[in-house]
Write a protein that holds these residues in place. Structure first.
Motif, PDB file in Angstrom:
ATOM      1  N   VAL A  38       1.644 -11.705  17.233  1.00  0.00           N
ATOM      2  CA  VAL A  38       1.052 -10.797  16.257  1.00  0.00           C
ATOM      3  C   VAL A  38       1.959 -10.636  15.040  1.00  0.00           C
ATOM      4  CG1 VAL A  38       0.095  -8.485  15.897  1.00  0.00           C
ATOM      5  CG2 VAL A  38      -0.059  -9.549  18.164  1.00  0.00           C
ATOM      6  N   LEU A  39       1.307 -10.628  13.869  1.00  0.00           N
ATOM      7  CA  LEU A  39       2.020 -10.375  12.616  1.00  0.00           C
ATOM      8  C   LEU A  39       1.399  -9.160  11.938  1.00  0.00           C
ATOM      9  CD1 LEU A  39       4.034 -11.379  10.356  1.00  0.00           C
ATOM     10  CD2 LEU A  39       2.089 -12.625   9.387  1.00  0.00           C
ATOM     11  N   VAL A  40       2.250  -8.223  11.520  1.00  0.00           N
ATOM     12  CA  VAL A  40       1.787  -7.118  10.682  1.00  0.00           C
ATOM     13  C   VAL A  40       2.195  -7.433   9.253  1.00  0.00           C
ATOM     14  CG1 VAL A  40       2.149  -4.672  10.105  1.00  0.00           C
ATOM     15  CG2 VAL A  40       1.888  -5.356  12.498  1.00  0.00           C
ATOM     16  N   VAL A  41       1.263  -7.290   8.318  1.00  0.00           N
ATOM     17  CA  VAL A  41       1.612  -7.432   6.907  1.00  0.00           C
ATOM     18  C   VAL A  41       1.561  -6.043   6.284  1.00  0.00           C
ATOM     19  CG1 VAL A  41       0.994  -8.466   4.689  1.00  0.00           C
ATOM     20  CG2 VAL A  41       0.689  -9.780   6.794  1.00  0.00           C
ATOM     21  N   ASP A  42       2.699  -5.579   5.827  1.00  0.00           N
ATOM     22  CA  ASP A  42       2.776  -4.253   5.211  1.00  0.00           C
ATOM     23  C   ASP A  42       2.379  -4.399   3.750  1.00  0.00           C
ATOM     24  OD1 ASP A  42       3.352  -1.736   4.322  1.00  0.00           O
ATOM     25  OD2 ASP A  42       5.380  -1.658   5.169  1.00  0.00           O
ATOM     26  N   LEU A  43       1.195  -3.890   3.410  1.00  0.00           N
ATOM     27  CA  LEU A  43       0.712  -4.043   2.040  1.00  0.00           C
ATOM     28  C   LEU A  43       0.692  -2.703   1.290  1.00  0.00           C
ATOM     29  CD1 LEU A  43       0.076  -6.814   0.926  1.00  0.00           C
ATOM     30  CD2 LEU A  43      -2.344  -6.289   1.064  1.00  0.00           C
ATOM     31  N   ASP A  44       1.448  -1.749   1.808  1.00  0.00           N
ATOM     32  CA  ASP A  44       1.547  -0.447   1.157  1.00  0.00           C
ATOM     33  C   ASP A  44       2.954  -0.303   0.575  1.00  0.00           C
ATOM     34  OD1 ASP A  44       1.705   2.224   0.427  1.00  0.00           O
ATOM     35  OD2 ASP A  44       0.682   2.947   2.225  1.00  0.00           O
ATOM     36  N   PRO A  45       3.048  -0.026  -0.742  1.00  0.00           N
ATOM     37  CA  PRO A  45       4.368   0.114  -1.366  1.00  0.00           C
ATOM     38  C   PRO A  45       5.250   1.172  -0.693  1.00  0.00           C
ATOM     39  CG  PRO A  45       2.638   0.126  -3.029  1.00  0.00           C
ATOM     40  CD  PRO A  45       1.947   0.133  -1.696  1.00  0.00           C
ATOM     41  N   GLN A  46       4.635   2.078   0.058  1.00  0.00           N
ATOM     42  CA  GLN A  46       5.443   3.083   0.764  1.00  0.00           C
ATOM     43  C   GLN A  46       6.257   2.469   1.897  1.00  0.00           C
ATOM     44  OE1 GLN A  46       3.513   7.017   1.574  1.00  0.00           O
ATOM     45  NE2 GLN A  46       1.707   5.982   0.767  1.00  0.00           N
ATOM     46  N   GLY A  47       5.853   1.291   2.341  1.00  0.00           N
ATOM     47  CA  GLY A  47       6.636   0.591   3.365  1.00  0.00           C
ATOM     48  C   GLY A  47       6.732   1.302   4.697  1.00  0.00           C
ATOM     49  N   ASN A  48       5.748   2.128   5.026  1.00  0.00           N
ATOM     50  CA  ASN A  48       5.838   2.889   6.276  1.00  0.00           C
ATOM     51  C   ASN A  48       5.746   2.009   7.519  1.00  0.00           C
ATOM     52  OD1 ASN A  48       6.042   5.230   4.814  1.00  0.00           O
ATOM     53  ND2 ASN A  48       3.876   5.760   4.981  1.00  0.00           N
ATOM     54  N   ALA A  49       4.955   0.956   7.453  1.00  0.00           N
ATOM     55  CA  ALA A  49       4.858   0.064   8.610  1.00  0.00           C
ATOM     56  C   ALA A  49       6.197  -0.642   8.830  1.00  0.00           C
ATOM     57  CB  ALA A  49       3.726  -0.950   8.421  1.00  0.00           C
ATOM     58  N   SER A  50       6.856  -1.013   7.731  1.00  0.00           N
ATOM     59  CA  SER A  50       8.160  -1.687   7.836  1.00  0.00           C
ATOM     60  C   SER A  50       9.179  -0.759   8.495  1.00  0.00           C
ATOM     61  CB  SER A  50       8.652  -2.086   6.443  1.00  0.00           C
ATOM     62  OG  SER A  50       7.656  -2.808   5.753  1.00  0.00           O
ATOM     63  N   THR A  51       9.234   0.472   8.013  1.00  0.00           N
ATOM     64  CA  THR A  51      10.158   1.453   8.592  1.00  0.00           C
ATOM     65  C   THR A  51       9.797   1.742  10.041  1.00  0.00           C
ATOM     66  OG1 THR A  51      10.264   2.459   6.402  1.00  0.00           O
ATOM     67  CG2 THR A  51      11.180   3.740   8.232  1.00  0.00           C
ATOM     68  N   GLY A  52       8.508   1.923  10.283  1.00  0.00           N
ATOM     69  CA  GLY A  52       8.046   2.255  11.633  1.00  0.00           C
ATOM     70  C   GLY A  52       8.356   1.153  12.641  1.00  0.00           C
ATOM     71  N   LEU A  53       8.440  -0.079  12.155  1.00  0.00           N
ATOM     72  CA  LEU A  53       8.782  -1.173  13.064  1.00  0.00           C
ATOM     73  C   LEU A  53      10.277  -1.485  13.012  1.00  0.00           C
ATOM     74  CD1 LEU A  53       5.643  -3.482  12.780  1.00  0.00           C
ATOM     75  CD2 LEU A  53       6.395  -2.164  14.758  1.00  0.00           C
ATOM     76  N   GLY A  54      11.032  -0.560  12.453  1.00  0.00           N
ATOM     77  CA  GLY A  54      12.489  -0.636  12.578  1.00  0.00           C
ATOM     78  C   GLY A  54      13.192  -1.551  11.596  1.00  0.00           C
ATOM     79  N   ASP A 128      -1.720  -3.751   6.947  1.00  0.00           N
ATOM     80  CA  ASP A 128      -1.703  -2.312   6.738  1.00  0.00           C
ATOM     81  C   ASP A 128      -1.922  -2.038   5.250  1.00  0.00           C
ATOM     82  OD1 ASP A 128      -1.415   0.396   7.256  1.00  0.00           O
ATOM     83  OD2 ASP A 128       0.770   0.349   6.986  1.00  0.00           O
ATOM     84  N   CYS A 129      -3.111  -1.543   4.903  1.00  0.00           N
ATOM     85  CA  CYS A 129      -3.500  -1.397   3.494  1.00  0.00           C
ATOM     86  C   CYS A 129      -2.997  -0.078   2.896  1.00  0.00           C
ATOM     87  CB  CYS A 129      -5.026  -1.447   3.375  1.00  0.00           C
ATOM     88  SG  CYS A 129      -5.715  -3.070   3.727  1.00  0.00           S
ATOM     89  N   PRO A 130      -2.853  -0.068   1.563  1.00  0.00           N
ATOM     90  CA  PRO A 130      -2.477   1.175   0.883  1.00  0.00           C
ATOM     91  C   PRO A 130      -3.675   2.123   0.819  1.00  0.00           C
ATOM     92  CG  PRO A 130      -2.886  -0.557  -0.707  1.00  0.00           C
ATOM     93  CD  PRO A 130      -3.017  -1.191   0.641  1.00  0.00           C
ATOM     94  N   PRO A 131      -3.434   3.399   0.508  1.00  0.00           N
ATOM     95  CA  PRO A 131      -4.524   4.382   0.465  1.00  0.00           C
ATOM     96  C   PRO A 131      -5.314   4.308  -0.833  1.00  0.00           C
ATOM     97  CG  PRO A 131      -2.439   5.462   0.050  1.00  0.00           C
ATOM     98  CD  PRO A 131      -2.117   4.027   0.320  1.00  0.00           C
ATOM     99  N   SER A 132      -5.912   3.175  -1.104  1.00  0.00           N
ATOM    100  CA  SER A 132      -6.653   2.998  -2.351  1.00  0.00           C
ATOM    101  C   SER A 132      -7.447   1.709  -2.233  1.00  0.00           C
ATOM    102  CB  SER A 132      -5.631   2.921  -3.496  1.00  0.00           C
ATOM    103  OG  SER A 132      -6.103   2.106  -4.526  1.00  0.00           O
ATOM    104  N   LEU A 133      -8.545   1.622  -2.996  1.00  0.00           N
ATOM    105  CA  LEU A 133      -9.301   0.369  -2.985  1.00  0.00           C
ATOM    106  C   LEU A 133      -8.876  -0.457  -4.193  1.00  0.00           C
ATOM    107  CD1 LEU A 133     -12.799   1.813  -1.941  1.00  0.00           C
ATOM    108  CD2 LEU A 133     -11.253   0.440  -0.523  1.00  0.00           C
ATOM    109  N   ASN A 134      -7.584  -0.710  -4.290  1.00  0.00           N
ATOM    110  CA  ASN A 134      -7.043  -1.402  -5.456  1.00  0.00           C
ATOM    111  C   ASN A 134      -6.906  -2.911  -5.198  1.00  0.00           C
ATOM    112  OD1 ASN A 134      -4.930  -1.589  -3.705  1.00  0.00           O
ATOM    113  ND2 ASN A 134      -3.537  -0.272  -4.865  1.00  0.00           N
ATOM    114  N   LEU A 135      -6.211  -3.575  -6.098  1.00  0.00           N
ATOM    115  CA  LEU A 135      -6.083  -5.030  -5.979  1.00  0.00           C
ATOM    116  C   LEU A 135      -5.395  -5.456  -4.677  1.00  0.00           C
ATOM    117  CD1 LEU A 135      -6.488  -7.811  -7.322  1.00  0.00           C
ATOM    118  CD2 LEU A 135      -4.225  -7.540  -8.352  1.00  0.00           C
TER     119      LEU A 135
END
Ligand SMILES: Nc1ncnc2c1ncn2[C@@H]1O[C@H](COP(=O)(O)OP(=O)(O)O)[C@@H](O)[C@H]1O
Ligand SMILES: [Mg+2]
Length: 261
Positions: A38-54, A128-135
Motif C-alpha cells: 500500500v502507498l499513501v500519497v499525501d496531497l494536503d499541504p498540511q502534511g498530516n498524513a506524513s506526520t501521522g505515519l511518522g 489523502d486529499c486537501p479540504p478543497s475541490l482545487n487543482l
C-alpha cells in the motif's frame, strides 16, 4: 494467476476535519496488514498524513510538490514507513503553491496520473486529499479509480456532497475515465449522542448502499495516535478505533473484489 491491477483511491471531502487523513492512514495500515502493498500519497499541504505515519519534516527530501510541479520521478519521493507494506509520498507547505504554479501548464489536470502510471509494485494507492475541490483534488480524482468520502456524523454531514459528486462527474467526463464514488463512511460517531443516530439514518436513507456498514466511532485514541507518528493499529491495537479501521479495510477489500470480477 491473472495480474492484479493496482487500485487508486482518493479519500476526499472538501470539508476539513471530517476524518479524511485519519481514514487514509489507518485504513491503509489495515489493508497493508492483510499483506497488500500500500502507498499513501499525501496531497494536503498540511502534511498530516506524513506526520501521522511518522515521517518528520526533515525526512521529506522529495515531496508531492517535487513530483507534481518539478516532475521529479515519483520513485524518489516514495519512503517506507514503520508499518510493514506501507509507504508514503509525503507533502509539506510547498504544495500550497502548486495550484498557482501549474496554472499555465496544459497537462495540469493529469500530472499526478502521469506520475503514478509507472508504479507497478503497489496493490493499493490511497490519496489523502486537501479540504478543497482545487487543482490538487482534481489531480487526485484524475489519477483515481474511485473516491471514498468520509462524512462526519454531524448535522450538516451531507452538505457539500452534491458539489463533490458533480466534480467527480466532471472529471470523469472531461478525462474519459470511469471514476466512481466507491462509498461513504461515517466518522467520529458517538452512539451516546441522539443526533448522531439520526444523522446515520438520514445518510443511509439518502445514499443507500453507498454507505459503508462499518462506522468509525469517536475515540480519543484515534486523535492521539498521530502525535506519536503511529497508526491506530500500533498505538491502540485492541481498541475500538483499530477494530473499526480493520473492519473498514475488510469491507473495502470485499467491495473491491466484487468490482474486479
Ligand atoms: N474517529 C475519531 N475520533 C476522534 N477524533 C478523530 C476521529 N477521526 C479524526 N479525529 C480527529 O479529528 C481531527 C480531524 O481529523 P482528520 O482526519 O485530520 O480530518 P481531515 O483530514 O478531513 O481534515 C484530527 O484532530 C483527528 O485526530
Ligand atoms: Mg487531512
Amino acid at each position: 494467476m491473472p495480474v492484479k491491477l493496482k487500485r487508486v483511491v482518493s479519500i476526499a471531502n472538501q470539508k476539513g476535519g471530517v476524518g479524511k487523513t485519519t481514514t487514509a492512514i489507518n485504513m491503509a495500515a489495515a489493508i497493508a496488514r492483510n499483506g497488500h502493498k500500500v502507498l499513501v500519497v499525501d496531497l494536503d499541504p498540511q502534511g498530516n498524513a506524513s506526520t501521522g505515519l511518522g515521517i518528520s519534516p526533515d525526512d521529506r527530501e522529495f515531496t508531492a510538490y517535487d513530483v507534481l510541479v518539478d516532475g521529479v520521478d515519483i520513485q524518489k519521493a516514495i519512503v517506507e514507513t514503520n508499518v510493514k507494506n506501507l509507504s508514503i509520498v509525503t507533502s509539506n507547505t510547498d504544495l500550497s503553491s502548486a495550484d498557482a504554479e501549474l496554472m499555465n501548464d496544459k497537462g495540469r489536470l493529469i500530472r499526478l496520473r502521469n506520475s503514478l502510471e509507472g508504479i507497478r509494485h503497489f496493490d493499493y494507492i490511497f490519496i489523502d486529499c486537501p479540504p478543497s475541490l482545487n487543482l490538487l483534488t482534481i489531480n487526485a480524482f484524475a489519477a483515481s479509480d474511485s473516491v471514498l468520502v468520509p462524512l462526519q456524523s454531524e448535522f450538516y454531514a451531507l452538505e457539500g456532497l452534491s458539489q463533490l459528486i458533480l466534480t467527480v462527474r466532471e472529471v470523469r467526463e472531461a478525462l474519459g475515465t470511469e471514476l466512481f464514488i466507491d462509498g461513504v463512511v461515517l466518522t467520529m460517531f458517538d452512539r451516546r449522542v441522539k443526533l448522531a443516530q439520526q444523522v446515520e439514518i438520514d445518510v443511509r436513507d439518502n445514499l443507500k448502499s453507498l454507505v459503508y456498514k462499518t462506522i468509525i466511532p469517536r475515540t480519543v485514541r484515534l486523535s492521539e495516535a498521530p502525535s506519536y507518528g503511529e497508526t491506530i493499529l500500533e498505538y491502540d491495537a485492541l481498541g475500538r478505533g483499530a477494530e473499526a479501521y480493520i473492519a473498514l479495510g475488510d469491507e473495502f477489500l470485499k467491495r473491491d473484489k466484487k468490482k474486479q470480477k
